[in-house]
Design a protein around this motif. Structure first.
Motif, short mmCIF file in Angstrom:
data_model
loop_
_atom_site.label_atom_id
_atom_site.label_comp_id
_atom_site.label_asym_id
_atom_site.label_seq_id
_atom_site.Cartn_x
_atom_site.Cartn_y
_atom_site.Cartn_z
N THR A 397 0.83 -1.21 0.00
CA THR A 397 0.00 0.00 0.00
C THR A 397 0.86 1.25 0.00
OG1 THR A 397 -1.79 -1.13 1.17
CG2 THR A 397 -1.77 1.28 1.27
N VAL A 398 1.85 1.31 0.90
CA VAL A 398 2.71 2.49 1.01
C VAL A 398 3.51 2.67 -0.28
CG1 VAL A 398 4.64 3.53 2.26
CG2 VAL A 398 2.86 2.29 3.52
N SER A 399 4.02 1.59 -0.83
CA SER A 399 4.81 1.68 -2.07
C SER A 399 3.96 2.17 -3.23
CB SER A 399 5.40 0.31 -2.42
OG SER A 399 6.22 -0.17 -1.37
N PHE A 400 2.70 1.70 -3.31
CA PHE A 400 1.80 2.10 -4.40
C PHE A 400 1.52 3.60 -4.35
CE2 PHE A 400 -2.57 3.02 -5.75
CZ PHE A 400 -2.49 2.66 -7.09
N LEU A 401 1.29 4.16 -3.15
CA LEU A 401 0.91 5.56 -3.03
C LEU A 401 2.12 6.50 -3.08
CD1 LEU A 401 -1.94 5.35 -0.36
CD2 LEU A 401 -2.15 5.70 -2.81
N LEU A 402 3.22 6.11 -2.47
CA LEU A 402 4.39 6.99 -2.44
C LEU A 402 5.20 6.93 -3.74
CD1 LEU A 402 5.79 6.65 1.19
CD2 LEU A 402 4.29 8.38 0.24
N ALA A 426 -1.46 0.90 10.88
CA ALA A 426 -1.63 2.34 11.14
C ALA A 426 -0.88 3.17 10.10
CB ALA A 426 -1.14 2.69 12.55
N THR A 427 0.26 2.64 9.63
CA THR A 427 1.02 3.35 8.60
C THR A 427 0.25 3.40 7.29
OG1 THR A 427 3.08 2.62 9.64
CG2 THR A 427 3.22 3.43 7.38
N ALA A 428 -0.45 2.32 6.96
CA ALA A 428 -1.26 2.30 5.73
C ALA A 428 -2.39 3.32 5.83
CB ALA A 428 -1.83 0.89 5.50
N ARG A 429 -3.04 3.39 6.99
CA ARG A 429 -4.11 4.37 7.16
C ARG A 429 -3.57 5.79 7.07
NH1 ARG A 429 -5.83 0.49 11.01
NH2 ARG A 429 -4.85 1.65 12.73
N ALA A 430 -2.39 6.01 7.65
CA ALA A 430 -1.80 7.36 7.64
C ALA A 430 -1.45 7.80 6.23
CB ALA A 430 -0.55 7.38 8.53
N VAL A 431 -0.91 6.90 5.42
CA VAL A 431 -0.51 7.28 4.06
C VAL A 431 -1.74 7.52 3.18
CG1 VAL A 431 -0.31 4.95 3.09
CG2 VAL A 431 1.10 6.80 2.19
N THR A 432 -2.82 6.75 3.36
CA THR A 432 -4.03 6.99 2.56
C THR A 432 -4.69 8.29 2.96
OG1 THR A 432 -5.27 5.60 4.13
CG2 THR A 432 -4.50 4.56 2.10
N THR A 433 -4.65 8.63 4.25
CA THR A 433 -5.18 9.93 4.70
C THR A 433 -4.37 11.06 4.10
OG1 THR A 433 -5.95 8.97 6.78
CG2 THR A 433 -5.68 11.37 6.71
N ALA A 434 -3.04 10.93 4.10
CA ALA A 434 -2.17 11.95 3.51
C ALA A 434 -2.44 12.10 2.02
CB ALA A 434 -0.71 11.60 3.76
N ALA A 435 -2.69 10.98 1.34
CA ALA A 435 -2.97 11.04 -0.09
C ALA A 435 -4.26 11.79 -0.37
CB ALA A 435 -3.06 9.62 -0.66
N ALA A 436 -5.29 11.52 0.44
CA ALA A 436 -6.58 12.21 0.25
C ALA A 436 -6.45 13.70 0.49
CB ALA A 436 -7.62 11.61 1.19
N GLU A 439 -1.11 15.53 0.75
CA GLU A 439 0.08 15.81 1.57
C GLU A 439 1.07 14.65 1.53
OE1 GLU A 439 -1.61 16.62 5.36
OE2 GLU A 439 -2.42 18.58 4.77
N LEU A 440 1.18 13.96 0.40
CA LEU A 440 2.08 12.82 0.30
C LEU A 440 3.54 13.21 0.43
CD1 LEU A 440 0.46 10.56 -2.44
CD2 LEU A 440 0.77 10.04 -0.02
N ASP A 441 3.92 14.39 -0.12
CA ASP A 441 5.32 14.81 -0.02
C ASP A 441 5.73 15.01 1.43
OD1 ASP A 441 5.64 14.72 -2.75
OD2 ASP A 441 5.18 16.84 -3.04
N ALA A 442 4.86 15.67 2.22
CA ALA A 442 5.16 15.90 3.63
C ALA A 442 5.21 14.58 4.38
CB ALA A 442 4.11 16.83 4.24
#
Length: 459
Positions: A397-402, A426-436, A439-442
């Motif tokens: 999940t993290v690799s797909f979004l980042l 929790a890391t997967a949820r955090a990265v999907t929230t950032a994507a929505a 804020e993926l760069d941050a």
């Protein structure tokens, strides 16, 4: 003045006053240093004179949001006879659809100071309860602002922790609200407009439609020449004159694009050129308005363009978020985008949302170790997954979004880092929230910092 941060979820309607607001007393221009302006012609079929003088820059930009929020709160407090409202910073910011942060509080205090300092002088230029009233005396939008926290008697005020400000509205503005010369605005539109100019344009369009339409049906089309629109929005040049046609179109173009993208405006056509330019605005129905944050969530799954807009138009954000989370977290789903499109199109999104809420409710009541696995729609009962399987799922999940935001070594270190986390999901949820939130760069920068700590763990 920096742009205020808009809150992500807004459900409460906003109320705007219909008479004084149509005179364009507060400029929609974001930045102004002028301390006075004068107009000899007004819009909406009203002619007359109005002059603004202030010891500070004249009201502009965010001040339009401030006044709309004050009118809303005054109305919701049953229009007190002394024209005052006692409010907290958080309630004022909420009514403005802004997040409650220190910088936003500072912006609102400056806005209140500008509104309090500005004095207007009218002559044959105001209507009230369907009849014109000549106002030749000085008038303020906000008569007084008291910081309750600094008042000596503050210690004796009941509920002092809930109130920060005591604000007195100008009498003419309060009388107009009392007479129900008001318009209710849609939170679905305001919450999606990140610019104070766009929000002012939306409020102005709705006010014009109400004033010029039959009682039972809003006009679907408006014709506005650029000079008239500049008057409604009080778009001022640096010398205090109304902005010319070219500048008016340049200033409002991003606002019109936003309103058209979300479906509030169906078409925007420009007729003529130069000073004679006229805008023909065609409005959509409320059902066509798109929640742009829902579109952003769908884009994190790789769903774009018309497909994303159609799904966002027909499904609530809660449903879309639930389907997104399930598509990314559930095992065995090879194509999250295809899964989401299939479930939403088939109308199964609400089932996934209900199952998600059940799962969250049970998690609150029981410990994570004893919680029973929940069966989501179309999911067979699953045996407990190993740590390796869970880490692999989160890593995908993290690799797909980042994507390329981390290098190969960092992705390898990420896997080791996930192993030592109490809950790698929790890391997967955090990265999907950032994507929505865009804020993926941050998120990637913060993750790289965390990965900088040496890790000596392997599967």
């Amino acid at each position: 003045m920096s742009e205020a941060r808009v809150i992500s979820h807004a459900k409460h309607p906003q109320i705007t006053e219909l008479n004084i607001s149509q005179l364009g007393l507060i400029s929609a221009t974001k930045r102004l240093s002028l301390k006075a302006w004068e107009a000899t012609a007004l819009q909406g079929g009203i002619t007359g004179q109005v002059k603004c003088e202030s010891t500070q820059p004249v009201p502009h930009g965010l001040d339009n949001d401030t006044v709309a929020a004050l009118v809303t709160l005054y109305y919701l407090q049953d229009c007190p006879e002394n024209f005052s409202i006692r409010i907290s910073f958080s309630s004022l910011l909420k009514a403005m659809y802004l997040t409650d942060t220190g910088p936003n509080r500072a912006l609102v205090l400056k806005s209140l100071d500008r509104l309090n300092a500005a004095k207007f002088r009218f002559q044959d230029a105001w209507k009230h309860e369907d009849s014109r009233v000549s106002l030749k005396s000085r008038f303020s939008i906000v008569d007084r602002v008291d910081d309750i926290r600094r008042m000596p008697e503050h210690q004796t005020i009941a509920g002092r922790d809930e109130h920060d400000l005591l604000i007195y509205l100008g009498s003419a503005l309060a009388h107009s609200v009392n007479a129900r010369q008001i318009l209710t605005l849609r939170p679905a539109v305001l919450a999606e407009l990140s610019s104070c100019v766009a929000r002012s344009v939306y409020r102005t369009f709705e006010g014009i439609r109400i004033a010029s339409s039959a009682p039972d049906e809003l006009k679907k089309e408006l014709l506005l020449d650029t000079a008239e629109l500049a008057g409604y929005l009080r778009l001022l040049a640096p010398n205090g004159d109304i902005a010319d046609s070219a500048n008016v179109q340049r200033i409002i173009k991003p606002a019109l694009t936003s309103l058209q993208t979300m479906g509030y405006l169906e078409r925007v056509d420009t007729i003529g050129r130069g000073k004679m330019a006229t805008l023909r605005l065609t409005f959509s129905g409320e059902a066509n308005i798109v929640d742009m944050r829902s579109v952003a969530i769908l884009e994190t799954l790789g769903i774009f363009d018309e497909t994303a807009f159609d799904l966002a138009r027909t499904h609530s954000r809660d449903v879309i978020e639930a389907v997104r989370d399930y598509a990314l977290e559930a095992p065995g789903i090879r194509s999250p985008s295809g899964f989401a499109i299939k479930k939403l199109t088939a109308g199964e999104g609400p089932n996934i949302l209900r199952a998600r809420k059940v799962k969250q409710a049970r998690a609150v009541k029981t410990s994570a170790q004893r919680a029973e696995p929940q069966i989501l729609p179309d999911e067979e009962p699953q045996v407990a997954r190993s740590l390796e399987e869970r880490v692999n799922e989160v890593h995908r999940t993290v690799s797909f979004l980042l994507k390329k935001r981390l290098n190969e070594d960092q992705y390898g270190q990420l896997r080791a880092w996930l192993i030592v986390q109490a809950e790698p999901e929790a890391t997967a949820r955090a990265v999907t929230t950032a994507a929505a939130a865009g804020e993926l760069d941050a998120f990637a920068s913060q993750l790289v910092q965390q990965l900088g700590v040496p890790i000596a763990v392997s599967l």
